[in-house]
Motif scaffolding. Structure first.
Motif, PDB file in Angstrom:
ATOM      1  N   LEU A   1      29.225  46.222 -12.765  1.00  0.00           N
ATOM      2  CA  LEU A   1      28.766  47.077 -12.214  1.00  0.00           C
ATOM      3  C   LEU A   1      27.592  48.102 -12.493  1.00  0.00           C
TER       4      LEU A   1
ATOM      5  N   SER B   1      34.407  46.748 -11.091  1.00  0.00           N
ATOM      6  CA  SER B   1      35.725  48.132 -10.716  1.00  0.00           C
ATOM      7  C   SER B   1      37.470  47.247 -10.965  1.00  0.00           C
TER       8      SER B   1
ATOM      9  N   LEU C   1      35.758  53.923 -15.530  1.00  0.00           N
ATOM     10  CA  LEU C   1      35.542  54.308 -13.785  1.00  0.00           C
ATOM     11  C   LEU C   1      35.631  55.968 -14.363  1.00  0.00           C
TER      12      LEU C   1
ATOM     13  N   VAL D   1      31.653  55.556 -12.726  1.00  0.00           N
ATOM     14  CA  VAL D   1      31.698  55.028 -11.473  1.00  0.00           C
ATOM     15  C   VAL D   1      32.595  56.058  -9.872  1.00  0.00           C
TER      16      VAL D   1
END
Lengths: 106, 120, 1029, 234, 83
Positions: free
Chosen positions: C552, C579, C672, C676
């Motif tokens: 990631l 993810s 996240l 992300v």
């Protein structure tokens, strides 16, 4: 002359075969049908083949062989059929009412 | 005599047989009748194949003593293909029949409507 | 011909000779039988593979004549590069399938010889150049299949075999008739001569004949709606046999169709439409399928249809250069992945889609299944991904947007049902120990899938190389993941350190991006590492966690540095997959992971389609070249923005986000949300650049800004209603991303500077908050607001961290949140968008409200019943401290960030904006901040006063706190769950359509025969009607 | 039963559609008066190159013998598959009618002694003279299989030794492939029959390996068909 | 002359086919289908395809009927008809 003989033989043969066909159509039950079918066609086919043998003498041996074959196989096969019919109990006629020869005769 | 060429008559017969076969397959619920339908289709196709190879006034493509330059032959390729097709058709019919027997053993019926366990 | 020289003709010698010999060997002894089969199979494989390698290397075609005569007279076979590639891979796959088939077929000689001869038949289908011979080989394959289907002895299995036979008999009758009629019409059976003769489609005999042949082969490929019989067989046959039919048999069939394709130049449109219908319908039907093997069957049919679409379209548009790459990529992807899936599903005794298989407890098998599912779904790094990307770009170049839509929507369905199965399979099975013991896998079960997976990896690498994507950016994340995968047996904390080290070192190896990407890069890397450090707080082995975190974090770096659309998209998909798998590690989160993945893939497909259209318009695939050109493709930009907005959880498409954030492990949620989500923002900024260069700036900006603001307000309102800390923060995250989107929508220097500032601020704040909340949940054992309370004394450090984050986020002076909100309002006013500014002020207020609510609920009031047993663990606190440090630094020295941001953005605006040459200070100077500052200060003062009075009055505190915690901003009637209702409706509608699509498959052999006949008629009617292009 | 009505209606539609397509084909058919190039080529080549006057046999056993090989493989696969397919199943619903154990009767039993040699000779003739006159391995093999069927009828109780027959067909199949390889090694290509001398057109010993191939094919087909019949009978 | 033969034979083939479809008794139907095949082989003979004729007579109609008969026996014939 040869042609005449040959034609005659074949014509007679055809008559037999035709009568066999007629018999198959008109006979009331399987056993009778087999009877007409086998005998008349065996003879008819034999006659037609003899006519051909007369017409083509160079192949006469083959025709004779075929005649022999027909003469053996036809009875055997119709016997087998009749036997099978007997074993399975299918010897009753299936011609509809009013169509049977004996009824017609009355 | 008749206006129709021989091969056309034969083709009509062949296609007719194919149609009859498919109608048996589509209409009869008895799987054995369906298999009969398939064998009719096979015969029909063989007839069509031969009919397509026919040449007007043609004889068998076998050269022998009375063959001359003027002799017309029918198409040998079609004959070869037809033989192959007949043998394959027989083979497939045999295996289909075997499956029909198998189905009957498992279900005790030949009705095609009974064989719908997997769907959607 | 020397004995050592392997020749493709050997396939037939080994196939038939071996096949004929097996019964004799069987009578000699079973050992001889096995040896004979192995030798024959091996010989066939070698005779296919070894010559294939030399043919592919030299490019020289091996022509095989039979009967010592030349082609038109005798039958000839061709072994050119195409034939070599497909023959070799199909035979190899068959040989591998034989291994997993071994247990089933080893005791009898009949299945063995059928398998051998059927494999040979596939080779014949591929290599022969004679139409009638094609029919013969078709029959060999069919009869072999019929015989092999005798292995399924269940009722449904025998029924399926019967249906299969009836339908394929119709198909082969059509092929036979067609071949003979074509011979009649053209005088040729040789395919090359037939193509040369180019029989017209409209001619009565030739046209019907062509329709028959085409329909015959199409029916063999189980098209919708005439393919139900195939599905029944996939469902009931032994899995290796289903795999054989699905991949090896189909390979032969589609190749046969492919080599006849030049006869159908005029009918490519018809083929495409038929295949597109099949692709869409079978993937749609797969959505409702409960039986695993039927599901794989649907997928299999869909994949073949996709291959057919590609074949027809690429031929149609004359893309001969990329055609081998695309077609072979798709083919080999399906071949390996589907074979692997069938074998693996068979070995695992999978039956129903919702049946858990305890895969999470068997990581190696889970990995294997994951590889196949990812490959089939067309995701990187497998060959299908590269091929599909190229296919979509070609379609865009050829202006076929509808087809792109069909392919992507179908692919989405396919991914949805496959991943649903995968996530279900991870769950623990309800089995007794003895049953588990029965399920022990043998070597024969595992070997073929492993082999397929290895070949997939090799194929993926080859595909990447061919598409020019085999760069360090693509490979490094995977290598890092693989290295950590190997380190899995080590203790968790060591793996955590190793992961941090690998990511840090790896990021140095990656190319250094420039411009704003160069800003995003270090910020996200640093943030990611800091947050990932929190993983130390979880002492267990955390299987599967660290590899994916490494993938990631490194993929985000690759994404930022991506020079081309493909590189960007590849990294994007890696991020998505990593993810999703990270979320799915928690059993309870798998439903949410699936939703996350589906929305992410939808977003990704929007991006792919959008980029393809823009790239086609611009004529280049380099991102920066495209931006410099400024493409005018409106649909493309709209798709790009849609894709990025979905990932930014914009209003309406946010439904994937709260659940995923709430259910994932705490540190994963922090990653996240903090890191992300910024990838989407980066993408939006890139799109913004593109738009700046084109002519649609104003409308775009206004729309985007309002979408962002609506998201902000909706997110804040929803956050206020949440009873759970993580869900509250999830909605807060949505709300904050909305701000950033609004800022980008301003489409101006100031707006963008703000956007980047907000990116940094949000990353720091959300990192702190999620980790803090995680600490609280660790200590109290609950994430409900109602279960917490009075933690101020027990967890003072955490409370302080949250307070700083709160201040920073809610836009109160003096921390950085204030600066960012400030900049945003300034930019709005500068644009003259007063309504937006008002909305922004309201949103700020709401944001403050829910943050105060969170703080109050957690730390104030009486200690909750569960109580806390001390401060959070240092592993959680340390990252928070670092992040707070970041906030403080950036708050007091904003120039540290502002200047590079400005510098990065300036050149982009130099040409278009009036801001040219003006520094940020000047901009501040242009707009008087005093009233804003004052009102903010007043608000703070009032609130502080209120709080103070509340605290002082001991009676008031509990009531006030309770009121604050349970307060709803709006009556529920005013906040209907529109988005959820909408997406539920979409799901229900899709399911209903899927059910309708499936209903045509009644399971009745007669229906199937009827459908095949009607299919032929449809082809026959449509074929001459298609106009010449 | 609306489903049935729909099915019948659509079936009628499909049949009508097929009939229409077929009628177009028949309508477009013109009976040719001469052979196409390829067919005429075969008529010329088969006697010249192969010394085989029966062009159909020339095509089946030489030029398109690859087809024939495939076809044999199909038949072989079917014969092999029928074994497991027709085996009694573990979970049957319907019981089998037991096989008759009594004999077929005196007349048939005696008759088969007379007829079998005739059938056998005819079959052998068709196989061996396939290159000269109509016939060949397939046809002759089938005729012999009919004879074997007759044997089965005549001797109801006797079982055909399927093992021996399948060993025979397997062995012959291997020989067939071997003959193909001979063609590859000693003549122009796989399945080229000209590795044996062509002989004189019209003579029994002529046509290269074609009589040999025909013989192998005949044995193989006869054995395969017998196995098929026996499987169905058993 | 050939024409008349062919037409009569074709009529016979089609009659066999129709009977095979129409007859509800499966045994009769399969025998009719075999008869159609037999007449077809006659047509082949007349149309210069003796090789095909032999194959059709021996395989298509000869052995074909036999396996049908065996199959019928195994499938419980005489059983209920499908109508």
């Amino acid at each position: 002359m040869i042609e005449l003989v040959a034609s005659f033989l074949m014509f007679i043969g055809s008559v037999f075969v035709f009568s066999a066909a007629l018999g198959l159509l008109r006979m009331p039950d399987p056993i009778s049908r087999l009877q007409t079918g086998t005998k008349a066609t065996t003879l008819g086919a034999g006659l037609i083949l003899s006519g051909l043998a007369v017409l083509h003498p160079e192949r006469a041996v083959q025709y004779v062989l075929i005649i022999a074959f027909v003469f053996i196989s036809n009875p055997i096969s119709s016997h087998a059929l009749a036997r099978a019919g007997l074993k399975t109990g299918r010897t009753e006629g299936d011609v509809p009412e009013g169509e049977r020869p004996e009824e017609r005769a009355q | 005599m008749t206006a129709l060429p021989v091969s056309t008559v034969l083709m009509v017969t062949g296609f007719g047989l194919v149609l009859l076969g498919y109608s048996a397959i589509l209409i009869h619920r008895n799987i054995l009748k369906m298999v009969i339908g398939f064998s009719l289709v096979d015969s029909g196709i063989a007839i069509i194949v031969v009919a397509l190879g026919y040449v007007q006034g043609g004889t068998a493509p076998i050269l022998d003593a009375d063959t001359t330059a003027a002799t017309v032959f029918v198409d040998p390729i079609n004959a070869a293909l037809a033989v192959t097709a007949i043998v394959i058709g027989f083979a497939v019919t045999a295996i289909t029949l075997a499956y029909a027997i198998r189905l009957y053993r498992l279900h005790g019926t030949l009705n095609v409507d009974a064989f719908t366990e997997s769907r959607e | 011909m020397s004995a050592l020289h392997l020749h493709p003709l050997g396939i037939y010698l080994f196939g038939l000779g071996g096949g004929f010999l097996l019964p004799i060997l069987y009578q000699v002894g079973k050992r001889w039988l096995h040896a004979g089969f192995v030798v024959a199979m091996l010989g066939m494989t070698l005779c296919a593979v070894v010559p294939a390698l030399s043919v592919l290397q030299s490019g020289e075609t091996i022509e095989i004549t039979t009967a010592g005569a030349l082609p038109p007279v005798s039958i000839n076979l061709r072994f050119g590069p195409w034939e070599a590639a497909v023959s070799a891979s199909a035979t190899l796959a068959a040989a591998m399938l034989a291994i997993s088939f071994w247990q089933t077929i080893r005791t009898k000689y009949v299945p063995l010889l059928l398998f051998l001869i059927a494999t040979m038949g596939v080779n014949g289908l591929i290599q022969t150049r004679d139409l009638f011979n094609l029919f013969v080989f078709l029959e060999i394959l069919s009869v072999g299949t019929y015989g092999l289907l005798a292995l399924s002895t269940s009722r449904a299995g025998v029924q399926a075999a019967f249906k299969y036979i009836t339908a394929t008999m119709v198909a082969s009758a059509l092929v036979l008739l067609g071949a003979v009629l074509l011979y009649k019409a053209t005088g040729h059976l040789n395919i090359d001569l037939l193509i040369e003769a180019a029989p017209p489609l409209a001619a009565p005999i030739a046209g019907t004949a062509l329709a028959m042949v085409l329909a015959g082969f199409l029916i063999e490929m189980k098209p919708y709606p005439a393919g139900g019989w195939g599905l029944d067989v996939y469902e009931t046959a032994p899995p290796p046999l289903a795999a054989f039919l699905s991949v090896v048999g189909s390979a032969g069939l589609i190749f046969a169709l492919g080599k006849l394709l030049p006869l159908y130049d005029q009918a490519l449109g018809l083929l495409t439409v038929g295949a597109a219908l099949t692709f869409l319908a079978s993937n749609l039907a797969g959505l409702r399928q409960q039986n695993v093997f039927r599901l794989l069957g649907y997928s299999s049919i869909g994949q073949m249809a996709l291959l057919l679409i590609a074949l027809a379209v690429l031929t149609d548009i004359g893309a001969n250069e990329v055609a081998p790459y695309v077609l072979f990529g798709l083919f080999v992807n399906h071949l390996l992945a589907k074979a692997g899936l069938f074998c693996l599903a068979g070995a695992l005794r999978a039956r129903r889609v919702d049946q858990p298989l305890s895969l999470a407890a068997k990581p190696a098998l889970a990995l294997l299944l994951g590889v196949f599912v990812v490959a089939i779904a067309g995701l990187p790094p497998f060959p299908g991904f590269w091929a599909k990307w190229e296919l979509i770009l070609q379609l865009a170049e050829a202006q076929r947007p509808v087809l792109i839509g069909v392919i992507l929507i179908g692919s989405l369905f396919e991914a949805a049902y496959l991943f649903r199965w995968f996530f279900r399979a991870l769950g623990p099975a309800e089995k007794s120990e003895s049953e588990e013991a029965d399920d022990a896998l043998t070597l024969q079960d595992v070997l073929p899938p492993v082999g397929f997976a290895i070949f997939l990896a090799i194929g993926g690498a080859a595909g990447a190389m061919a598409s020019g994507a085999l760069t360090i950016s693509t490979v490094l994340p995977l290598l890092a993941g693989a290295a950590l995968l190997l380190a899995e047996p080590l203790p968790g904390r060591i793996k955590a350190v190793a992961m941090l080290a690998i990511v840090a070192a790896g990021s140095l190896l990656l190319p250094r991006p420039e411009g704003i990407a160069g800003l995003f890069g270090p910020v996200l890397l640093a943030g990611g590492l800091v947050i990932a450090f929190a993983g130390m707080a979880w002492p267990g082995p955390r299987r599967g966690h660290y590899p994916w975190v490494a993938v990631l974090l490194l993929s985000i770096q690759s994404l930022l540095a991506a020079p081309t659309g493909l590189a960007f998209y590849t990294a994007w998909e890696f991020v998505t997959l990593a993810s999703a798998f990270l979320i799915a590690r928690r059993e309870a989160a798998r439903g949410e992971a699936l939703r996350f993945l589906i929305f992410s893939l939808a977003a990704a497909f929007c991006l792919m389609a959008g980029f393809a259209m823009i790239a086609a318009d611009a004529g280049t695939r380099s991102i920066y070249a495209i931006i410099a050109l400024g493409s005018g493709d409106g649909l493309g930009v709209a798709l790009l923005v849609t894709g990025f907005l979905i990932k930014a959880a914009a209003i309406g498409v946010h439904v994937w986000q709260p659940g995923a954030y709430a259910e994932a492990t705490d540190d994963v949620t922090a990653l996240l949300s903090a890191v992300v989500s910024k990838a989407a923002i980066f993408g939006l900024l890139l799109t913004g650049y593109l738009v700046l260069r084109s002519q649609m700036e104003v409308e775009f900006g206004r729309t985007l800004a309002w979408i962002g603001m609506a998201t902000t307000i909706a997110g804040a309102l929803l956050a206020l209603r949440q009873a759970e800390t993580k869900r509250l923060l999830a909605y807060s995250s949505m709300s904050q991303l909305g701000y950033i989107v609004t800022a980008i929508g301003l489409m101006g220097h100031l707006g963008w500077v703000t956007a980047l500032y907000l990116v940094a601020s949000h990353m720091l704040v959300k990192g702190i908050l999620f980790l803090a909340v995680a600490g609280v949940a660790h200590r109290t054992g609950s994430s409900l607001l109602a279960d917490a309370g009075g933690l101020l004394r027990a967890m003072p450090v955490t409370a302080a961290m949250v307070a700083v984050a709160l201040l920073s986020m809610s836009g109160l002076p003096p921390l950085m949140g204030f600066g960012s909100k400030w900049l945003l309002l300034a930019a709005m006013m500068e644009k003259g968008w007063a309504e937006l500014a008002i909305a922004g002020a309201i949103a700020t207020f709401l944001g403050l409200w829910y943050m105060v609510r969170l703080f109050t609920a957690l730390f104030l009031g009486p200690p909750a019943a569960g109580g806390a047993r001390g401060e959070a663990s240092p592993a959680l606190l340390l990252p928070q401290v670092l992040l707070v440090g970041g906030i403080l630094v950036l708050s007091f020295f904003p120039k540290l960030l502002m200047e590079p941001v400005s510098a990065a953005i300036d050149p982009e605006f130099a040409a278009t904006l009036v801001w040219q040459g003006q520094s940020l200070e000047t901009i501040y100077g242009l707009w008087d901040p005093t009233p804003m500052m004052l009102s903010a200060l007043v608000a703070v003062a009032v609130l502080t006063l209120l709080w103070w009075t509340a605290v002082r009055d001991r009676r008031v505190v509990p009531t006030a706190r309770a009121a604050l915690v349970s307060a709803s901003p709006l009556p529920p009637a005013l906040m209907p769950p529109l988005a959820i209702t909408f997406w539920r409706g979409v799901t229900a509608g899709t399911n209903r359509v899927a059910d309708t699509v499936r209903r045509i498959y009644t399971g009745n052999a007669q229906t199937y025969v009827l459908l095949t006949l009607l299919y032929f008629l449809a082809v026959a009617v449509a074929l001459p009607l298609i106009p010449a292009r | 039963m609306t489903g049935r009505t729909v099915h019948l209606g659509l079936s009628a539609l499909a049949l009508a559609g097929l009939a229409f397509a077929f009628s177009r084909l028949v309508g477009a058919h013109v009976e040719p008066t001469a052979l196409g190039q390829l067919a005429a080529g075969y008529i010329r080549l088969s006697p010249e190159e192969l010394s085989v006057p029966n062009v159909v046999t020339g095509i089946l056993l030489a030029y398109r013998s690859f087809d024939t090989l495939g076809e044999v493989a199909v038949l072989y696969m079917v014969a092999a598959s029928l074994g497991p397919l027709l085996q009694p199943m573990d979970n049957p619903v319907a019981s089998e009618t037991p096989r008759l154990s009594e004999n077929a009767g005196e007349i048939i039993h005696s008759g088969h002694f007379a007829l079998l040699p005739l059938i056998g000779v005819f079959g052998a003739y068709v196989i061996l003279f396939g290159h000269l006159s109509a016939g060949g391995g397939f046809q002759g093999g089938a005729i012999i299989a009919t004879g074997i069927e007759f044997y089965m009828i005549a001797r109801v109780a006797s079982a055909i030794n399927v093992k021996a027959f399948s060993a025979l067909e397997s062995g012959v199949g291997v020989l067939f492939v071997a003959v193909g390889v001979f063609g590859l090694v000693f003549a122009g290509g796989f399945l080229d029959p000209r590795f044996l001398p062509a002989g004189e057109l019209g003579h029994f010993v002529s046509g290269g390996a074609i009589p040999l191939v025909s013989l192998l094919l005949g044995i193989k087909v006869a054995a395969e068909l017998s196995v098929v019949l026996e499987r169905f009978r058993g | 002359m050939l024409d008349i033969f062919i037409i009569v034979i074709c009529a016979a083939i089609l009659l066999g086919g129709v009977l095979a479809v129409v007859l509800s008794d499966v045994l009769m139907a399969s025998v009719s289908a075999g008869a159609a095949g037999l007449f077809a082989s006659l047509a082949f003979l007349l149309l210069g395809a003796p090789d095909v004729a032999m194959a059709e007579a021996a395989i298509g109609s000869g052995l074909g009927i036999f396996i049908f008969l065996y199959a019928l026996k195994k499938a419980g014939y005489p059983g209920k008809s499908d109508r």
